[in-house]
Write a protein that holds these residues in place. Sequence first.
Motif, PDB file in Angstrom:
ATOM      1  N   LYS A 126      40.997  42.421  43.710  1.00  0.00           N
ATOM      2  CA  LYS A 126      40.545  43.751  43.316  1.00  0.00           C
ATOM      3  C   LYS A 126      40.995  44.104  41.897  1.00  0.00           C
ATOM      4  N   LYS A 127      42.261  43.873  41.583  1.00  0.00           N
ATOM      5  CA  LYS A 127      42.777  44.234  40.265  1.00  0.00           C
ATOM      6  C   LYS A 127      42.086  43.442  39.158  1.00  0.00           C
ATOM      7  N   MET A 128      41.778  42.171  39.425  1.00  0.00           N
ATOM      8  CA  MET A 128      41.105  41.362  38.416  1.00  0.00           C
ATOM      9  C   MET A 128      39.697  41.885  38.138  1.00  0.00           C
ATOM     10  N   VAL A 129      38.996  42.298  39.198  1.00  0.00           N
ATOM     11  CA  VAL A 129      37.641  42.829  39.022  1.00  0.00           C
ATOM     12  C   VAL A 129      37.690  44.139  38.240  1.00  0.00           C
ATOM     13  N   ILE A 130      38.646  45.013  38.582  1.00  0.00           N
ATOM     14  CA  ILE A 130      38.778  46.293  37.873  1.00  0.00           C
ATOM     15  C   ILE A 130      39.126  46.060  36.404  1.00  0.00           C
ATOM     16  N   PHE A 131      40.074  45.174  36.143  1.00  0.00           N
ATOM     17  CA  PHE A 131      40.515  44.919  34.769  1.00  0.00           C
ATOM     18  C   PHE A 131      39.372  44.401  33.899  1.00  0.00           C
ATOM     19  N   SER A 132      38.436  43.671  34.489  1.00  0.00           N
ATOM     20  CA  SER A 132      37.345  43.079  33.706  1.00  0.00           C
ATOM     21  C   SER A 132      36.482  44.138  33.028  1.00  0.00           C
ATOM     22  N   SER A 133      36.492  45.374  33.522  1.00  0.00           N
ATOM     23  CA  SER A 133      35.641  46.410  32.931  1.00  0.00           C
ATOM     24  C   SER A 133      36.046  46.729  31.495  1.00  0.00           C
TER      25      SER A 133
END
Length: 472
Positions: free
Chosen positions: A88-95
């Motif tokens: 989840k954190k990796m997907v959020i950070f990608s923004s």
Amino acid sequence: MKSKVTSVEKKHRNKIYQYVAAFTANLGIICSEMHYGWPSPSLPILINGNYTFQITSEEGSWIAVIPLIGAIFGAFVTGLVVDHLGRKKMVIFSSFPFVVSWLMIGLAKSSTLLYVGRFIAGATDGMSFTAVPMYLGEISEPRIRGLLASVCPVSIVLGLLLINVLGSYLPIDTTAYIATIIPILLFLLFIWMPESPYFHLIKGNKEAAKKSLVKFRGTTNVDEELDRMALGVKEQNENTGKFFDLFTVKCNRKALFIAFGLRTVQQLSGTTAIIIYCKTIFNEARHFMAPNIGPIIFFMVQLIMSAISSSIVDLTGRRPLLIISITGTSFTLLLNGIFLYIKNCTEIDTTDFNFVPIIALIGFVVIFSVGLQTIPLLVMGEIFPTNVKAFALCTADIYFSVIATLVSKFFHWTNEAFGMHVPFFVFTFCCVVGLFFILHCVPETKGKTLEDIQRLLKGEELQDYRRPSKIV
């Protein structure tokens, strides 16, 4: 009648978090593919000097493929940290880097800022394509895992369509500024989604895993499924996963061979090269159709067919769609190659047949989208155990970036040196070889739990491990 309606409503309610998570996570994939599709409408403008600055054809070819080089870096970093920080954190950070990359493209006054912005986009793409398939494979129940995981390749096509529509009718800088909306939506919407229950189990937090599973299943009756997940994670993590386990453990090696093989078959069909140079290819048929219209039709058809494939993949299975897809793809590539050879290398007048490349490419996108577009990424999220999944998806994304770069450069160089018919003939031959690979090496994963798939790769009998009751 009342109980039946209630049962149907409950069934849909149970799955709603899975569907919403799949949609929001894939906003990053949409943004990533907008970057990959950006060269199709934009490079001709830059090369022809119709923008605030001009670039050479060689610069254009490197601007087109540099995200693939950046993706190698992004996938490597994600593979190292995704099991520590979480999916989840990796997907959020990608923004955040996605927003930065679009702003750099919009503000660019020379090719230098384009290189940097598109490299950042590629690095973020490596992050998305490692974390998102992993996340979707782990949150979805077996009966709809194919559908949810297939949202990813459908999002790929949606991103390509969006950028071709925007880039064909708006200036390059305006298009880039509008594109920042997608990663902003990713952050605002996905931040509310639960973490993968498998990640919580990897970290030894069974209570958090249960809370996550309750949300995704829409019911508190998850103890049996949670125990199965926990047992599977425990078995796979008895030996701490290491990168070299991908090659030294037989079932991991087999899974890696399947994943790499499917990605190779997919890319050697020429799909990435065709996407990057889509407008250039349609320019060959400019007397029949405006070059701006061709790519939009191409990606609209691809979107529709990818959506159809995603909706039926859990009914038909993976292998039948792959076999149909690669057989038809080889025929359409051959047709295009023959036409281009006759047009470029003979004295035959092909003016009355300028519709052939469009028919062939539309045929290509229809049949390619049936299986080769959606299934390789879906299978990647299914076939690796949790203890090496991060390493595996990272390695697979790096491999994809390398081979896609090589294929794209091969297309550019052979087209410049010999004519466009040469790469199409080579892609046709590669599809024929790929058919034999699918027939002899790719297993069917339809309807199987992630634990079942691991037992299948180990050559174990699945019925010995199945419980008498079904997990819904």
